[in-house]
Design an enzyme around this catalytic site. Structure first.
Site, PDB file in Angstrom:
ATOM      1  N   GLN A 115      17.428  32.806  51.300  1.00 36.94           N
ATOM      2  CA  GLN A 115      17.474  31.476  51.899  1.00 36.94           C
ATOM      3  C   GLN A 115      18.806  30.766  51.635  1.00 36.94           C
ATOM      4  O   GLN A 115      19.222  29.921  52.423  1.00 36.94           O
ATOM      5  CB  GLN A 115      16.324  30.624  51.385  1.00 36.94           C
ATOM      6  CG  GLN A 115      14.966  30.993  51.993  1.00 36.94           C
ATOM      7  CD  GLN A 115      13.869  30.051  51.552  1.00 36.94           C
ATOM      8  OE1 GLN A 115      13.775  29.683  50.385  1.00 36.94           O
ATOM      9  NE2 GLN A 115      13.019  29.658  52.480  1.00 36.94           N
ATOM     10  N   HIS A 131       5.264  22.863  50.786  1.00 38.89           N
ATOM     11  CA  HIS A 131       6.410  23.726  50.482  1.00 38.89           C
ATOM     12  C   HIS A 131       7.294  23.945  51.709  1.00 38.89           C
ATOM     13  O   HIS A 131       8.524  23.889  51.620  1.00 38.89           O
ATOM     14  CB  HIS A 131       5.931  25.047  49.909  1.00 38.89           C
ATOM     15  CG  HIS A 131       5.140  24.896  48.652  1.00 38.89           C
ATOM     16  ND1 HIS A 131       5.661  24.300  47.519  1.00 38.89           N
ATOM     17  CD2 HIS A 131       3.857  25.228  48.344  1.00 38.89           C
ATOM     18  CE1 HIS A 131       4.740  24.279  46.561  1.00 38.89           C
ATOM     19  NE2 HIS A 131       3.644  24.834  47.045  1.00 38.89           N
ATOM     20  N   LEU A 132       6.687  24.194  52.855  1.00 31.71           N
ATOM     21  CA  LEU A 132       7.491  24.381  54.062  1.00 31.71           C
ATOM     22  C   LEU A 132       8.205  23.093  54.445  1.00 31.71           C
ATOM     23  O   LEU A 132       9.325  23.126  54.965  1.00 31.71           O
ATOM     24  CB  LEU A 132       6.611  24.869  55.213  1.00 31.71           C
ATOM     25  CG  LEU A 132       7.351  25.135  56.527  1.00 31.71           C
ATOM     26  CD1 LEU A 132       8.385  26.246  56.351  1.00 31.71           C
ATOM     27  CD2 LEU A 132       6.367  25.496  57.637  1.00 31.71           C
ATOM     28  N   ALA A 133       7.582  21.944  54.186  1.00 33.36           N
ATOM     29  CA  ALA A 133       8.179  20.656  54.538  1.00 33.36           C
ATOM     30  C   ALA A 133       9.576  20.520  53.942  1.00 33.36           C
ATOM     31  O   ALA A 133      10.532  20.133  54.626  1.00 33.36           O
ATOM     32  CB  ALA A 133       7.276  19.523  54.055  1.00 33.36           C
ATOM     33  N   ASP A 134       9.694  20.853  52.679  1.00 38.67           N
ATOM     34  CA  ASP A 134      10.983  20.762  52.006  1.00 38.67           C
ATOM     35  C   ASP A 134      12.001  21.704  52.642  1.00 38.67           C
ATOM     36  O   ASP A 134      13.167  21.358  52.837  1.00 38.67           O
ATOM     37  CB  ASP A 134      10.784  21.074  50.519  1.00 38.67           C
ATOM     38  CG  ASP A 134      12.088  21.327  49.808  1.00 38.67           C
ATOM     39  OD1 ASP A 134      13.035  20.568  50.029  1.00 38.67           O
ATOM     40  OD2 ASP A 134      12.159  22.291  49.036  1.00 38.67           O
ATOM     41  N   GLN A 135      11.541  22.906  53.023  1.00 38.63           N
ATOM     42  CA  GLN A 135      12.462  23.936  53.494  1.00 38.63           C
ATOM     43  C   GLN A 135      12.891  23.763  54.946  1.00 38.63           C
ATOM     44  O   GLN A 135      13.841  24.411  55.394  1.00 38.63           O
ATOM     45  CB  GLN A 135      11.827  25.311  53.281  1.00 38.63           C
ATOM     46  CG  GLN A 135      11.606  25.619  51.817  1.00 38.63           C
ATOM     47  CD  GLN A 135      10.775  26.865  51.583  1.00 38.63           C
ATOM     48  OE1 GLN A 135      10.870  27.821  52.332  1.00 38.63           O
ATOM     49  NE2 GLN A 135       9.955  26.844  50.552  1.00 38.63           N
ATOM     50  N   HIS A 193      10.759  17.603  45.441  1.00 36.40           N
ATOM     51  CA  HIS A 193      11.748  18.525  45.992  1.00 36.40           C
ATOM     52  C   HIS A 193      12.264  18.038  47.339  1.00 36.40           C
ATOM     53  O   HIS A 193      13.459  18.116  47.629  1.00 36.40           O
ATOM     54  CB  HIS A 193      11.148  19.921  46.146  1.00 36.40           C
ATOM     55  CG  HIS A 193      11.140  20.712  44.879  1.00 36.40           C
ATOM     56  ND1 HIS A 193      10.402  21.861  44.722  1.00 36.40           N
ATOM     57  CD2 HIS A 193      11.777  20.525  43.705  1.00 36.40           C
ATOM     58  CE1 HIS A 193      10.584  22.333  43.508  1.00 36.40           C
ATOM     59  NE2 HIS A 193      11.422  21.540  42.872  1.00 36.40           N
TER      60      HIS A 193
END
Length: 339
Positions: free
Chosen positions: A100, A282-286, A307
């Site tokens: 990533q 978790h996906l929200a941050d990424q 995060h």
């Protein structure tokens, strides 16, 4: 060259990885002090150091402070080049976090690239291979980014020994994307991985998921991994909507019962299903970084995590974007990235 001074004491390795990605994409150099300063073991660990080395090779960068345990880093990016890049972490550190880090730079390159990364593939506190393939990469495709990741060999904490390969295509123009409220027709699927452990552990975990979530409990949902080095146990639940998949994970650990491991995962899924949010925590941050590098976008999520907040503020130091979030309802927030 423009340089930015960054403070890393209140963040983990994510702040460093995001800074590396943004530096490669913008040509802006940075110095980060007190890297992982609030962690029990501050400074660069092996997976962080490999991420720095990967960014250095991909971007022909000059770097100072790239050593195990270093708490300060100076990074001067050069020209990003497509190519074939092999990286070995040398521990069970996450291969997917290293991927990533360099992925944004490589999708902005002028030719396809391939990577081979050795280390951990299913790590606590990191995106695992299943999450990347089923949730993260499909989300990127909606933004116009084409990449695929193949699991060559599992690698569990603390031994590692896993291998992933990746192919990244150029993405000259990204598109605006939106994830609104989640559709009501979400289907749940469970799978349990075991390596060097009794299959009975997996059946006990599936039993808990069956009772709490109503997922199908069947031996075909147990995968015995024979190629991994070391012992491993991963509980996975996929929540499949009409246009998006969320992946929830839990990891077996010494002194924690199989039932407790599965119960923790079920609680993650319960929280997501109670909300009308489309995107999990978790996906929200990424999603922030690819949206900020492209045409922006919006999504709903359960809540802005620490995060997400720290990553948003870091992105705004490198790019002329505005990232905002506002509550719509209990456990339902809208996040917008305006470019």
């Amino acid at each position: 060259m423009e340089m930015i001074e960054l403070e890393g004491a209140q963040g983990g390795g994510q702040l460093l990885r995001s800074a590396l990605s943004l530096s490669l994409c913008t040509g802006i150099g940075f110095t980060m002090h007190n890297i992982r300063g609030a962690r029990p073991r501050p400074g660069l660990m092996r997976q962080h150091l490999t991420a720095v080395q990967a960014a250095t090779f991909v971007g022909n960068a000059c770097v100072e402070g790239a050593a195990l345990g270093s708490t300060s880093l100076r990074f001067l990016p050069g020209k990003v080049e497509a190519g074939h890049y092999p990286f070995a972490i040398g521990s069970a550190g996450s291969t997917l976090l290293v991927l990533q880090t360099v992925l944004p730079a490589l999708w902005r390159a002028d030719a396809p690239s391939t990577l081979r990364i050795e280390g951990g593939t299913h790590n606590p506190m990191a995106p695992n291979h299943d999450f990347i393939v089923d949730s993260y990469l499909p989300a990127l495709r909606r933004l116009g980014i084409e990449a695929d990741v193949t699991l060559e060999q599992h690698g569990f904490f603390p031994v590692g020994g896993g291998v992933v390969t990746a192919r990244v295509m150029p993405a000259p123009a990204l598109t605006h994307a939106s994830w609104a409220e989640r559709p009501a027709d979400v289907a749940l699927e469970a799978r349990v991985l075991v390596s060097g452990l009794s299959q009975g552990i997996a059946y006990r975990e599936l039993g808990v998921l069956g009772k709490r979530l109503g997922v199908e409990v069947h031996p075909r949902h147990v995968q015995v991994v024979t190629s991994a080095g070391g012992v491993g146990n991963v509980v996975l639940v996929r929540a499949r909507g009409s246009d998006h998949v969320e992946v929830f994970s839990g990891y077996g650990e010494r002194g924690v019962s199989a039932e407790k491991v599965a119960d923790r995962v079920a609680s993650q899924v319960d929280r997501y299903l109670r909300s009308a949010a489309s995107v999990g925590e978790h996906l929200a941050d990424q999603l922030l970084l690819p949206m900020a590098l492209g045409a922006g976008g919006t999504f709903t999520t359960t809540a802005p995590s620490e995060h997400l907040v720290s990553n948003a503020r870091l992105i705004e130091k490198f790019l002329p974007v505005k990232i905002e979030w506002s509550a719509i309802d209990t456990e339902l927030w809208r996040v917008s990235v305006a470019v």
